[in-house]
Design an enzyme around this catalytic site. Structure first.
Site, PDB file in Angstrom:
ATOM      1  N   HIS A  19       0.815  -1.211   0.000  1.00 52.59           N
ATOM      2  CA  HIS A  19       0.000   0.000   0.000  1.00 52.59           C
ATOM      3  C   HIS A  19       0.849   1.261   0.000  1.00 52.59           C
ATOM      4  O   HIS A  19       2.036   1.226   0.298  1.00 52.59           O
ATOM      5  CB  HIS A  19      -0.970   0.025   1.185  1.00 52.59           C
ATOM      6  CG  HIS A  19      -0.335   0.009   2.543  1.00 52.59           C
ATOM      7  ND1 HIS A  19      -0.173  -1.137   3.276  1.00 52.59           N
ATOM      8  CD2 HIS A  19       0.175   0.999   3.303  1.00 52.59           C
ATOM      9  CE1 HIS A  19       0.398  -0.850   4.436  1.00 52.59           C
ATOM     10  NE2 HIS A  19       0.639   0.448   4.476  1.00 52.59           N
ATOM     11  N   HIS A  91       3.920   7.161   3.838  1.00 53.13           N
ATOM     12  CA  HIS A  91       4.875   6.058   3.644  1.00 53.13           C
ATOM     13  C   HIS A  91       4.381   5.122   2.552  1.00 53.13           C
ATOM     14  O   HIS A  91       3.237   5.223   2.106  1.00 53.13           O
ATOM     15  CB  HIS A  91       5.111   5.289   4.955  1.00 53.13           C
ATOM     16  CG  HIS A  91       3.924   4.521   5.482  1.00 53.13           C
ATOM     17  ND1 HIS A  91       3.049   5.039   6.411  1.00 53.13           N
ATOM     18  CD2 HIS A  91       3.465   3.271   5.205  1.00 53.13           C
ATOM     19  CE1 HIS A  91       2.122   4.133   6.700  1.00 53.13           C
ATOM     20  NE2 HIS A  91       2.343   3.054   5.971  1.00 53.13           N
ATOM     21  N   GLU A 142       7.505   0.855   5.038  1.00 50.30           N
ATOM     22  CA  GLU A 142       6.965  -0.183   5.922  1.00 50.30           C
ATOM     23  C   GLU A 142       7.134  -1.518   5.217  1.00 50.30           C
ATOM     24  O   GLU A 142       7.074  -1.579   3.983  1.00 50.30           O
ATOM     25  CB  GLU A 142       5.467   0.108   6.149  1.00 50.30           C
ATOM     26  CG  GLU A 142       4.746  -0.903   7.000  1.00 50.30           C
ATOM     27  CD  GLU A 142       3.237  -0.581   7.109  1.00 50.30           C
ATOM     28  OE1 GLU A 142       2.727   0.256   6.340  1.00 50.30           O
ATOM     29  OE2 GLU A 142       2.600  -1.193   7.957  1.00 50.30           O
TER      30      GLU A 142
END
Ligand code: CO
Length: 148
Positions: A19, A91, A142
């Site tokens: 994502h 992010h 991440e």
């Protein structure tokens, strides 16, 4: 420059995009925006206390958008919104086959893992970790395992 070959045994062996995360000042308004303007399906809203956020995912064909609103003024997202009051990209999340191994690999490769260096739990209890943006070309990244 020509395309480079995949490196075997990379310390953080990335395989896909999970994502792109967007910090928003008003999650309900952001959910409505993606539903009504773009016709997207959005998951239910969940509070992730450990990360100090309320969040939901906009489902796309091959990845997701993560919409995050701070739960309180101590949330890292609250600090981000102070600098970017209208919100913005916060992010990206890339996938690896094994999160725990990738966290160890990052540390060995000199990439700082935020927190205590171990994976933490996310939106649905999945393991994840963040790497220090100063060690990853200025982008907060991440790491998660793919769903399913
Ligand atoms: Co994320």
């Amino acid at each position: 420059m020509s395309e480079t070959n995949k490196v075997d045994e990379a310390p953080v062996p990335v395989e896909g995009l999970n994502h792109v995360a967007i910090a928003v000042p008003d999650l309900d308004a952001a959910v409505a925006f993606y539903r009504e303007k773009f016709g997207c399906t959005v998951t239910k809203i969940v509070e992730v206390e450990s990360q100090g956020v309320r969040m939901a995912y906009v489902k796309l064909a091959d990845a997701k958008l993560e919409l995050m609103e701070p739960l309180n003024e101590y949330s890292p997202i609250a600090k981000f919104l102070k600098r970017n009051p209208k919100g913005g990209i916060h992010h990206i999340c890339l996938t690896v086959p094994d999160v725990a191994e990738a966290a160890d690999g990052a540390l060995v490769a000199g990439i700082r893992v935020l927190g205590d260096g171990k994976p933490v739990k996310g939106y649905e209890g999945q393991d994840l970790f963040f790497m220090h943006p100063k060690d990853t070309l200025g982008t907060l990244i991440e790491i998660e395992e793919p769903e399913n």
